[in-house]
Enzyme design. Structure first.
Site, PDB file in Angstrom:
ATOM      1  N   ARG A 168      41.335  11.973  12.798  1.00  0.00           N
ATOM      2  CA  ARG A 168      40.222  12.678  13.448  1.00  0.00           C
ATOM      3  C   ARG A 168      40.691  13.793  14.387  1.00  0.00           C
ATOM      4  O   ARG A 168      40.115  14.026  15.439  1.00  0.00           O
ATOM      5  CB  ARG A 168      39.319  11.683  14.197  1.00  0.00           C
ATOM      6  CG  ARG A 168      38.522  10.786  13.280  1.00  0.00           C
ATOM      7  CD  ARG A 168      37.578   9.910  14.077  1.00  0.00           C
ATOM      8  NE  ARG A 168      38.322   8.994  14.925  1.00  0.00           N
ATOM      9  CZ  ARG A 168      37.817   8.313  15.937  1.00  0.00           C
ATOM     10  NH1 ARG A 168      36.534   8.447  16.231  1.00  0.00           N
ATOM     11  NH2 ARG A 168      38.560   7.509  16.663  1.00  0.00           N
ATOM     12  N   GLU A 169      41.756  14.487  13.987  1.00  0.00           N
ATOM     13  CA  GLU A 169      42.291  15.557  14.825  1.00  0.00           C
ATOM     14  C   GLU A 169      41.248  16.639  15.106  1.00  0.00           C
ATOM     15  O   GLU A 169      41.170  17.157  16.225  1.00  0.00           O
ATOM     16  CB  GLU A 169      43.519  16.199  14.158  1.00  0.00           C
ATOM     17  CG  GLU A 169      44.747  15.287  14.063  1.00  0.00           C
ATOM     18  CD  GLU A 169      44.715  14.349  12.853  1.00  0.00           C
ATOM     19  OE1 GLU A 169      43.674  14.284  12.161  1.00  0.00           O
ATOM     20  OE2 GLU A 169      45.730  13.662  12.614  1.00  0.00           O
TER      21      GLU A 169
ATOM     22  N   ASN B 166      25.392   9.593   4.290  1.00  0.00           N
ATOM     23  CA  ASN B 166      25.202   9.524   5.738  1.00  0.00           C
ATOM     24  C   ASN B 166      25.734  10.803   6.397  1.00  0.00           C
ATOM     25  O   ASN B 166      25.938  10.859   7.595  1.00  0.00           O
ATOM     26  CB  ASN B 166      25.923   8.288   6.277  1.00  0.00           C
ATOM     27  CG  ASN B 166      25.600   8.057   7.729  1.00  0.00           C
ATOM     28  OD1 ASN B 166      24.492   8.308   8.181  1.00  0.00           O
ATOM     29  ND2 ASN B 166      26.584   7.615   8.494  1.00  0.00           N
TER      30      ASN B 166
ATOM     31  N   GLY C 129      14.693  -4.747  20.102  1.00  0.00           N
ATOM     32  CA  GLY C 129      15.897  -5.572  20.105  1.00  0.00           C
ATOM     33  C   GLY C 129      16.909  -5.201  21.158  1.00  0.00           C
ATOM     34  O   GLY C 129      17.215  -5.985  22.043  1.00  0.00           O
TER      35      GLY C 129
ATOM     36  N   GLU D 131      20.900  -7.576  22.817  1.00  0.00           N
ATOM     37  CA  GLU D 131      22.003  -7.180  21.930  1.00  0.00           C
ATOM     38  C   GLU D 131      23.228  -6.611  22.656  1.00  0.00           C
ATOM     39  O   GLU D 131      23.970  -5.811  22.081  1.00  0.00           O
ATOM     40  CB  GLU D 131      21.500  -6.189  20.853  1.00  0.00           C
ATOM     41  CG  GLU D 131      20.368  -6.756  20.007  1.00  0.00           C
ATOM     42  CD  GLU D 131      19.853  -5.805  18.929  1.00  0.00           C
ATOM     43  OE1 GLU D 131      20.584  -4.884  18.528  1.00  0.00           O
ATOM     44  OE2 GLU D 131      18.709  -5.998  18.486  1.00  0.00           O
TER      45      GLU D 131
ATOM     46  N   ARG E 268      30.937  13.937  15.015  1.00  0.00           N
ATOM     47  CA  ARG E 268      30.724  12.495  14.926  1.00  0.00           C
ATOM     48  C   ARG E 268      31.164  11.921  13.589  1.00  0.00           C
ATOM     49  O   ARG E 268      30.842  12.458  12.542  1.00  0.00           O
ATOM     50  CB  ARG E 268      29.238  12.170  15.090  1.00  0.00           C
ATOM     51  CG  ARG E 268      28.703  12.524  16.425  1.00  0.00           C
ATOM     52  CD  ARG E 268      28.960  11.399  17.405  1.00  0.00           C
ATOM     53  NE  ARG E 268      28.009  11.544  18.508  1.00  0.00           N
ATOM     54  CZ  ARG E 268      27.255  10.561  18.944  1.00  0.00           C
ATOM     55  NH1 ARG E 268      27.325   9.369  18.405  1.00  0.00           N
ATOM     56  NH2 ARG E 268      26.412  10.778  19.943  1.00  0.00           N
TER      57      ARG E 268
ATOM     58  N   ASP F 170      16.059  -6.710  10.825  1.00  0.00           N
ATOM     59  CA  ASP F 170      15.911  -5.250  10.804  1.00  0.00           C
ATOM     60  C   ASP F 170      16.257  -4.658   9.449  1.00  0.00           C
ATOM     61  O   ASP F 170      17.277  -5.002   8.859  1.00  0.00           O
ATOM     62  CB  ASP F 170      16.862  -4.620  11.834  1.00  0.00           C
ATOM     63  CG  ASP F 170      16.398  -4.860  13.261  1.00  0.00           C
ATOM     64  OD1 ASP F 170      15.177  -4.822  13.500  1.00  0.00           O
ATOM     65  OD2 ASP F 170      17.258  -5.065  14.138  1.00  0.00           O
TER      66      ASP F 170
ATOM     67  N   HIS G 182      11.843  -4.567  11.185  1.00  0.00           N
ATOM     68  CA  HIS G 182      11.693  -3.269  11.846  1.00  0.00           C
ATOM     69  C   HIS G 182      12.263  -2.192  10.938  1.00  0.00           C
ATOM     70  O   HIS G 182      13.302  -2.376  10.313  1.00  0.00           O
ATOM     71  CB  HIS G 182      12.422  -3.262  13.191  1.00  0.00           C
ATOM     72  CG  HIS G 182      12.600  -1.891  13.747  1.00  0.00           C
ATOM     73  ND1 HIS G 182      11.542  -1.173  14.245  1.00  0.00           N
ATOM     74  CD2 HIS G 182      13.684  -1.098  13.837  1.00  0.00           C
ATOM     75  CE1 HIS G 182      11.987   0.017  14.631  1.00  0.00           C
ATOM     76  NE2 HIS G 182      13.293   0.089  14.400  1.00  0.00           N
TER      77      HIS G 182
ATOM     78  N   HIS H 219      13.769   8.155  21.534  1.00  0.00           N
ATOM     79  CA  HIS H 219      14.899   9.060  21.315  1.00  0.00           C
ATOM     80  C   HIS H 219      15.050  10.060  22.442  1.00  0.00           C
ATOM     81  O   HIS H 219      15.970  10.871  22.450  1.00  0.00           O
ATOM     82  CB  HIS H 219      14.753   9.773  19.974  1.00  0.00           C
ATOM     83  CG  HIS H 219      14.618   8.799  18.834  1.00  0.00           C
ATOM     84  ND1 HIS H 219      13.415   8.232  18.491  1.00  0.00           N
ATOM     85  CD2 HIS H 219      15.530   8.260  18.004  1.00  0.00           C
ATOM     86  CE1 HIS H 219      13.607   7.391  17.482  1.00  0.00           C
ATOM     87  NE2 HIS H 219      14.875   7.392  17.170  1.00  0.00           N
TER      88      HIS H 219
HETATM   89  N1  GLN Z   1      17.421  -4.196  16.594  1.00  0.00           N
HETATM   90  C1  GLN Z   1      18.032  -2.923  16.541  1.00  0.00           C
HETATM   91  C2  GLN Z   1      18.043  -2.301  17.928  1.00  0.00           C
HETATM   92  O1  GLN Z   1      17.125  -2.474  18.630  1.00  0.00           O
HETATM   93  C3  GLN Z   1      17.325  -1.975  15.582  1.00  0.00           C
HETATM   94  C4  GLN Z   1      18.036  -0.658  15.461  1.00  0.00           C
HETATM   95  C5  GLN Z   1      17.446   0.286  14.451  1.00  0.00           C
HETATM   96  O2  GLN Z   1      16.309   0.237  14.115  1.00  0.00           O
HETATM   97  N2  GLN Z   1      18.226   1.214  13.967  1.00  0.00           N
HETATM   98  O3  GLN Z   1      18.961  -1.613  18.304  1.00  0.00           O
HETATM   99 ZN    ZN Z   2      14.653   1.588  14.624  1.00  0.00          ZN
END
Ligand code: GLN
Ligand code: ZN
EC number: 2.1.1.14
Length: 759
Positions: A16-17, A117, A435, A487, A518, A602, A644, A697
């Site tokens: 990852r230089e 991705n 979560g 979590e 990233r 999830d 979710h 976000h």
């Molecule tokens: N349970 C995960 C969290 O809350 C769900 C993350 C996600 O939806 N990408 O981080």
């Molecule tokens: Zn989510």
């Protein structure tokens, strides 16, 4: 000669230089000259590696400081006018501002490149979009490669795909008529003429939209566009990948280009069609080495597949990886800790080049000329087919002997929800979160220290418990009905489980660029998956011990578990998913036994895991949804299963989502003003649903009025007795301060509407 070429190679560097150099430059710790030096060194090494492996044409234009689509936009001068930059004299500083925003302008949007991705910068199209070719950087790299003694083939995203992927910033009519034909195409042709003047002979132009279900008008654009580009003095090889394009073989054969590249890893069946129907006086480039995975190819099979094509196409058969190697990790040789046997089955980008070199020699000088290499490849394949590290008879038997209906809950939702309500005693508009709670630097430091052995297991345990206790306390105070443990112990929602499951392994340097600087290091599913020990029971029961409220246990679903990993390719994906599902099911039942009777599984990756072609959706969704159901099967009616999903548009797959039969689904809706929810309402989604009522976000705290607006909109389309209240997604990227403020708003508005509903 059968030309060995490739369209792209990882550019972040084996360690990852480039990432570190770019980030240092952003911080002002490196000068532009120093950054350019790092970049040139990476290109030099990459080209040298390719040449050493036997590549005849090395790519130029695949290197980028941020994103190659943005680079192409800059080369064509098609950058958004809102920045006020002079496209012809764009500085590196300004280039990064396009990607990352500046004091007055938002960054250009980013989105995932097809089903990878990798995130590209989305072109912005408006009535005033204009182009002005500035090929200075590209030509400099061409000169650089030539000076190092390479034969080159620049690779660029094609004009039709570029137009298609760009987003209209205002309504100005048809993108083909207003952008592609009058503006972009002349610029693109001009660019090719400038490259021809530089002595460029071959160029690869990628049009991956051909492999998707693109509308006829876009297909109709190919003939006029490529007619124009055919007269620029370069020979064009048109690249496709990620799915088959057999249905377009006639179109491709009729275009005035010199060849096409097809992905025969993703769509092996298309090789026969092209071998049969594609004109033999054009180049047919066949990608049989997987550019998107980490496994060695079965070289004997690859060569046997190519030999009849060679007999027909002679030297017009070219060979390449299936797609750009950008999507695979760079070099297996730097891995020091991988299990030696598992490592012996793998090939990263550098090793894939070596494989192509072997295929080339075999095609030209016969299999005997590479007997030793084939023997080694055969041995690896044979070992993989039987190795005990991979094959777990108990897992295979369990899956093979699943009784009919094994994927069904005990009773239908209507009965289950009664059993759940009976003990849960929830108010109307129950509240929960998705979560995770903020992953503070303390949490990350504790985890890093624990991994390095600087923090004892007992101290780590105490640190995590402290976080969990704080989370529970906060949720008690907020009065959240179904709390979570937060979590804290999880670095990543896939890695956390992968580390505890048999059949997963991890690399040290298997990084793949995700966006800009990233990178992600996906886990690798190499063998049959099983769960030797409970994975989350310890933390969830600890959290439950701190509250009388029903603690929600948190798992990552089978589709997300494979989608965000590299997956074994020796059994069907559906089988991998079901194995993971059964392992998760063990966890669900253990959680239930331990008193955790609300469990969320999830599946944020379901939408992006879908095949590019609609015709393949049903088959995929059938086994994907079955896998989800398998993970929650056997639970008591009174156990409430949540799921979710996020970042997704899934209007078109609502029936599949409903077939997953989760008792509660929480979804991201706030950023689209509940648009998605309307679809759920129209569809009459049968189970409980929690549309996100604010956007996690952003650190911005929504006003009460905004949250109330969204919640009222939700109440219009979802029966109020089915409606939950929650944020959009997990809170781990947020800070505590705004999290508390945001949740307070959510709770205050909920209380207000509850009071109103009571009347
Ligand atoms: N349970 C995960 C969290 O809350 C769900 C993350 C996600 O939806 N990408 O981080
Ligand atoms: Zn989510």
């Amino acid at each position: 000669m059968n030309t060995f070429h490739l369209s792209g190679y990882p550019r972040v560097g084996a360690k990852r230089e480039l990432k570190f150099a770019v980030e240092a430059y952003w911080k002002g710790a490196k000068s532009e000259a120093e950054l350019q030096e790092t970049a040139a060194e990476i290109r030099r090494l990459n080209w040298a590696t390719q040449k050493a492996a036997g590549a005849d044409l090395v790519p130029v234009g695949d290197f980028s400081f941020y994103d190659h689509v943005l680079d192409l936009l800059c080369t064509l001068g098609g950058i958004p006018s809102r920045f006020g930059f002079d496209a012809a004299n764009l500085t590196l500083e300004q280039y990064f501002q396009l990607a990352r925003g500046n004091a007055t302008q938002m960054a250009m949007e980013m989105t995932k490149w097809f089903d990878t991705n990798y995130h590209f910068i989305v072109p912005e199209w408006s009535a005033d979009t204009s182009f002005k070719v500035n090929a200075k950087n590209l030509i400099a790299q061409i000169k650089e490669a030539k000076a190092q003694g390479h034969d080159i083939k620049p690779t660029l995203v094609g004009p039709i795909t570029l137009t298609y992927l760009g987003k209209k910033k205002e309504d100005f009519g048809c993108r083909i008529e207003k952008i592609l034909l009058p503006k972009l195409l002349p610029a693109y042709a001009q660019l090719l003429r400038e490259l021809a003047a530089e002595g460029v002979d071959w160029i690869q132009i990628d049009e991956p939209i051909l492999a998707t279900d693109v509308a006829q008008v876009w297909l109709d654009a190919f003939a006029p566009v490529y007619k124009e580009l055919a007269n620029t003095g370069v020979r064009i090889i048109l690249g496709t990948y990620f799915a088959g394009v057999a249905e377009h073989v006639k179109l491709l054969g009729s275009l005035p280009v010199h060849g096409v590249h097809i992905d025969c890893v993703r769509a092996p069946e298309q090789l026969a069609v092209f071998a049969e129907q594609f004109p033999t006086n054009k180049v047919l480039s066949v990608g049989l080495i997987d550019g998107r995975n980490v496994w060695k190819a079965n070289l004997t099979q690859v060569i046997d597949t190519l030999e009849p094509v060679k007999a027909k196409f002679q030297n017009n058969l070219w060979i390449a990886p299936s797609c750009s190697l950008l999507h695979s990790p760079q070099d297996l040789a730097v891995e020091e800790k991988l299990n030696g046997e598992i490592k012996s089955w793998m090939a990263f980008a550098a090793q894939k080049l070596v494989e192509l070199g072997v295929v080339k020699r075999a095609l030209e000088h016969g299999k005997d000329s590479v007997a030793a290499e084939l023997k080694a490849s055969d041995a690896a394949a044979a070992d993989r087919a039987t190795n005990k590290l991979i094959h777990n008879d108990a897992v295979k038997a369990r899956l093979a002997n699943l009784p009919k209906g094994a994927d069904q809950r005990k009773s239908p939702f209507a009965e289950r929800i009664k059993a759940q309500q009976a003990w849960m005693n929830l108010p109307i508009l129950p509240t929960t979160t998705i979560g995770s709670f903020p992953q503070t630097t303390e949490i990350r430091h504790a985890r890093a220290a624990f991994k390095k052995g600087e923090l004892s297991a007992a101290d780590y345990d105490a640190a995590m418990k402290k976080e969990i206790a704080y989370c529970v306390e906060v949720q008690e105070k907020l009065n959240i009905d179904v709390p979570v443990h937060g979590e804290a112990e999880r670095n990543d929602m896939v890695e956390y489980f992968g580390e505890q499951l048999q059949g997963y392994c991890f690399t040290q340097f298997g990084w793949v660029q995700s966006y800009g600087s990233r990178c992600v290091k996906p886990p690798i599913i190499f063998g049959d998956v099983s769960r030797p020990n409970p994975m989350t029971v310890y933390w969830s029961t600890y959290a439950q011990s701190l509250t009388k409220r029903p603690m929600k246990g948190m798992l990552t679903g089978p589709v997300t578990m494979f989608k965000w990993s590299f997956v074994r390719n020796d059994i069907p994906l559906s089988e991998v998913a079901k194995q993971i599902a059964l392992a998760l099911n063990d966890e669900v039942l253990d959680l239930e036994k331990a008193g955790i009777k609300v469990i969320q599984i999830d599946e944020p990756a379901i939408r992006e895991a879908m095949p590019l072609k609609k015709s393949q959706w049903k088959e995929f969704l059938d086994w994907a949804c079955e896998s989800f159901r398998l993970s929650s099967t056997g639970a008591e009616d009174s156990t409430q299963i949540h799921t979710h999903m996020c970042y997704s548009e899934f209007n078109d797959i609502l029936d599949a989502i409903a077939s997953m039969d989760a008792d509660v689904i929480t979804i991201e809706t706030s950023r689209s003003d509940m648009e998605l929810l309307t679809a759920f309402g129209d569809f009459k989604y049968p189970n409980d649903i929690g549309p996100g009522v604010y956007d996690i976000h952003s650190p911005r705290v929504p006003t009460d009025a905004e949250v109330e607006h969204l919640l009222r909109k939700a109440m219009e389309v979802v029966p109020v007795e089915r409606l939950w209240v929650n944020p959009d997604c997990g809170l781990k990227t947020r800070g505590w301060k705004e999290t508390l403020e945001q949740l307070e708003v959510m709770m205050r508005v909920t209380e207000k509407l509850r009071a109103e509903l009571k009347k």
